[in-house]
Design a protein around this motif. Structure first.
Motif, PDB file in Angstrom:
ATOM      1  N   THR A  76      10.801   9.473   5.562  1.00  0.00           N
ATOM      2  CA  THR A  76      11.177  10.921   5.601  1.00  0.00           C
ATOM      3  C   THR A  76      10.269  11.685   6.342  1.00  0.00           C
ATOM      4  N   SER A  77       8.935  11.414   6.560  1.00  0.00           N
ATOM      5  CA  SER A  77       8.152  12.073   7.427  1.00  0.00           C
ATOM      6  C   SER A  77       6.789  11.263   7.752  1.00  0.00           C
ATOM      7  N   LEU A  78       6.448  11.352   9.048  1.00  0.00           N
ATOM      8  CA  LEU A  78       5.221  10.822   9.363  1.00  0.00           C
ATOM      9  C   LEU A  78       4.158  12.085   9.496  1.00  0.00           C
ATOM     10  N   ASP A  79       3.378  11.782   8.554  1.00  0.00           N
ATOM     11  CA  ASP A  79       2.070  13.027   8.300  1.00  0.00           C
ATOM     12  C   ASP A  79       0.969  12.996   8.986  1.00  0.00           C
ATOM     13  N   ASN A  80       0.643  11.876   9.527  1.00  0.00           N
ATOM     14  CA  ASN A  80      -0.662  11.648  10.217  1.00  0.00           C
ATOM     15  C   ASN A  80      -0.950  10.355  10.805  1.00  0.00           C
ATOM     16  N   ILE A  81      -1.333  10.302  11.882  1.00  0.00           N
ATOM     17  CA  ILE A  81      -2.080   9.005  12.529  1.00  0.00           C
ATOM     18  C   ILE A  81      -3.562   9.083  12.891  1.00  0.00           C
ATOM     19  N   THR A  82      -4.158   8.196  12.329  1.00  0.00           N
ATOM     20  CA  THR A  82      -5.593   8.284  12.661  1.00  0.00           C
ATOM     21  C   THR A  82      -5.909   6.773  13.124  1.00  0.00           C
ATOM     22  N   SER A  83      -6.740   6.903  14.507  1.00  0.00           N
ATOM     23  CA  SER A  83      -7.288   5.719  14.879  1.00  0.00           C
ATOM     24  C   SER A  83      -8.597   5.601  15.403  1.00  0.00           C
ATOM     25  N   ASN A  84      -9.106   4.310  15.608  1.00  0.00           N
ATOM     26  CA  ASN A  84     -10.303   4.318  16.349  1.00  0.00           C
ATOM     27  C   ASN A  84     -10.243   2.985  17.083  1.00  0.00           C
ATOM     28  N   GLU A  85     -11.357   2.266  17.427  1.00  0.00           N
ATOM     29  CA  GLU A  85     -11.428   0.832  18.315  1.00  0.00           C
ATOM     30  C   GLU A  85     -10.465  -0.231  17.787  1.00  0.00           C
ATOM     31  N   LYS A  86     -10.486  -0.279  16.537  1.00  0.00           N
ATOM     32  CA  LYS A  86      -9.865  -1.345  15.883  1.00  0.00           C
ATOM     33  C   LYS A  86      -8.671  -1.089  14.868  1.00  0.00           C
ATOM     34  N   THR A  87      -8.704   0.005  14.462  1.00  0.00           N
ATOM     35  CA  THR A  87      -7.763   0.310  13.315  1.00  0.00           C
ATOM     36  C   THR A  87      -6.919   1.611  13.512  1.00  0.00           C
ATOM     37  N   ILE A  88      -5.808   1.446  12.947  1.00  0.00           N
ATOM     38  CA  ILE A  88      -4.874   2.660  13.036  1.00  0.00           C
ATOM     39  C   ILE A  88      -4.263   2.762  11.623  1.00  0.00           C
ATOM     40  N   ILE A  89      -4.112   4.003  11.323  1.00  0.00           N
ATOM     41  CA  ILE A  89      -3.649   4.281   9.908  1.00  0.00           C
ATOM     42  C   ILE A  89      -2.591   5.542  10.015  1.00  0.00           C
ATOM     43  N   PHE A  90      -1.477   4.907   9.495  1.00  0.00           N
ATOM     44  CA  PHE A  90      -0.354   5.955   9.259  1.00  0.00           C
ATOM     45  C   PHE A  90      -0.166   6.430   7.756  1.00  0.00           C
ATOM     46  N   GLU A  91      -0.175   7.692   7.902  1.00  0.00           N
ATOM     47  CA  GLU A  91       0.271   8.494   6.617  1.00  0.00           C
ATOM     48  C   GLU A  91       1.622   9.034   6.410  1.00  0.00           C
ATOM     49  N   PHE A  92       2.550   8.352   5.511  1.00  0.00           N
ATOM     50  CA  PHE A  92       3.736   8.863   5.756  1.00  0.00           C
ATOM     51  C   PHE A  92       4.424   8.758   4.367  1.00  0.00           C
ATOM     52  N   ARG A  93       5.651   9.437   4.208  1.00  0.00           N
ATOM     53  CA  ARG A  93       6.494   9.542   2.924  1.00  0.00           C
ATOM     54  C   ARG A  93       7.860   8.850   3.222  1.00  0.00           C
ATOM     55  N   ASP A  94       8.228   8.335   2.095  1.00  0.00           N
ATOM     56  CA  ASP A  94       9.529   7.477   2.134  1.00  0.00           C
ATOM     57  C   ASP A  94      10.053   7.805   0.869  1.00  0.00           C
ATOM     58  N   GLU A  95      11.490   7.458   1.098  1.00  0.00           N
ATOM     59  CA  GLU A  95      12.415   7.198  -0.166  1.00  0.00           C
ATOM     60  C   GLU A  95      13.407   6.338  -0.219  1.00  0.00           C
ATOM     61  N   GLY A  96      13.923   6.025  -1.093  1.00  0.00           N
ATOM     62  CA  GLY A  96      14.916   5.059  -1.430  1.00  0.00           C
ATOM     63  C   GLY A  96      15.368   4.769  -2.672  1.00  0.00           C
ATOM     64  N   ASN A  97      15.735   3.532  -3.106  1.00  0.00           N
ATOM     65  CA  ASN A  97      15.680   2.897  -4.491  1.00  0.00           C
ATOM     66  C   ASN A  97      14.813   1.753  -4.773  1.00  0.00           C
ATOM     67  N   LEU A  98      14.261   1.678  -5.741  1.00  0.00           N
ATOM     68  CA  LEU A  98      13.305   0.805  -6.169  1.00  0.00           C
ATOM     69  C   LEU A  98      14.233  -0.117  -7.558  1.00  0.00           C
ATOM     70  N   PHE A  99      14.551  -1.056  -7.097  1.00  0.00           N
ATOM     71  CA  PHE A  99      15.295  -2.048  -8.152  1.00  0.00           C
ATOM     72  C   PHE A  99      16.299  -1.079  -8.881  1.00  0.00           C
ATOM     73  N   GLY A 100      17.051  -0.350  -7.890  1.00  0.00           N
ATOM     74  CA  GLY A 100      18.302   0.411  -8.051  1.00  0.00           C
ATOM     75  C   GLY A 100      17.825   1.533  -8.559  1.00  0.00           C
ATOM     76  N   GLU A 101      16.692   2.039  -8.954  1.00  0.00           N
ATOM     77  CA  GLU A 101      16.270   3.463  -9.516  1.00  0.00           C
ATOM     78  C   GLU A 101      15.751   4.242  -8.429  1.00  0.00           C
ATOM     79  N   PRO A 102      15.807   5.618  -8.218  1.00  0.00           N
ATOM     80  CA  PRO A 102      15.437   6.503  -7.168  1.00  0.00           C
ATOM     81  C   PRO A 102      14.042   6.469  -7.230  1.00  0.00           C
ATOM     82  N   TYR A 103      13.479   6.454  -5.906  1.00  0.00           N
ATOM     83  CA  TYR A 103      11.940   6.267  -5.571  1.00  0.00           C
ATOM     84  C   TYR A 103      11.641   7.050  -4.431  1.00  0.00           C
ATOM     85  N   LYS A 104      10.403   7.739  -4.442  1.00  0.00           N
ATOM     86  CA  LYS A 104       9.816   8.483  -3.234  1.00  0.00           C
ATOM     87  C   LYS A 104       8.602   8.214  -3.400  1.00  0.00           C
ATOM     88  N   ASN A 105       7.569   8.433  -2.368  1.00  0.00           N
ATOM     89  CA  ASN A 105       6.371   8.245  -2.414  1.00  0.00           C
ATOM     90  C   ASN A 105       5.720   8.654  -1.043  1.00  0.00           C
TER      91      ASN A 105
END
Length: 132
Positions: A76-105
């Motif tokens: 639902t959103s890509l909030d931040n991308i941080t990277s250096n010489e060997k690592t890249i980090i993506f911070e995001f939000r997502d939503e859907g269903n977890l075992f049939g129950e509403p989920y967002k995180n």
């Protein structure tokens, strides 16, 4: 010629595109193809809690993710991308269903890049809803 930081950003963004495709569709093959043979990943809970090693274990994990979030998670959103010489980090939000129950995180995933492959993955989550 690309420097190490530029390569990490390029390879990491491609892997993240394949990662989000896997979350949405359950098709992880493109992402799995980007993993090194000695790939390892860390997950914060459940049956994959802790350090896991190998592409076979990764395939089991991502199959489990697809089963848990059937029919898929939407970014639902890509909030931040941080990277250096060997690592890249993506911070995001997502939503859907977890075992049939509403989920967002809110989620942060870190990819370690070696050449044109991902050699390590770490995931952190847990502020907007149920977690798995």
């Amino acid at each position: 010629m690309m420097n190490t930081s530029e390569n990490t950003l390029k390879v990491g963004k491609q892997a993240f595109n394949y990662f989000t495709k896997g979350l949405e569709t359950g098709n992880w093959q493109d992402f799995l193809d980007m993993l090194t043979d000695d790939f390892n990943f860390w997950f914060p809970m459940g049956k994959f809690h802790g350090l896991n090693t190998g592409k076979t274990r990764a395939k089991e994990f991502f199959t489990y993710v697809s089963e848990a979030f059937n029919p898929g998670l939407k970014l639902t959103s890509l909030d931040n991308i941080t990277s250096n010489e060997k690592t890249i980090i993506f911070e995001f939000r997502d939503e859907g269903n977890l075992f049939g129950e509403p989920y967002k995180n809110r989620v942060a995933v870190a990819f370690d890049v070696r050449g044109d492959k991902i050699c390590s993955y770490r995931e952190y989550f847990g502020s907007d809803g149920k977690s798995y």
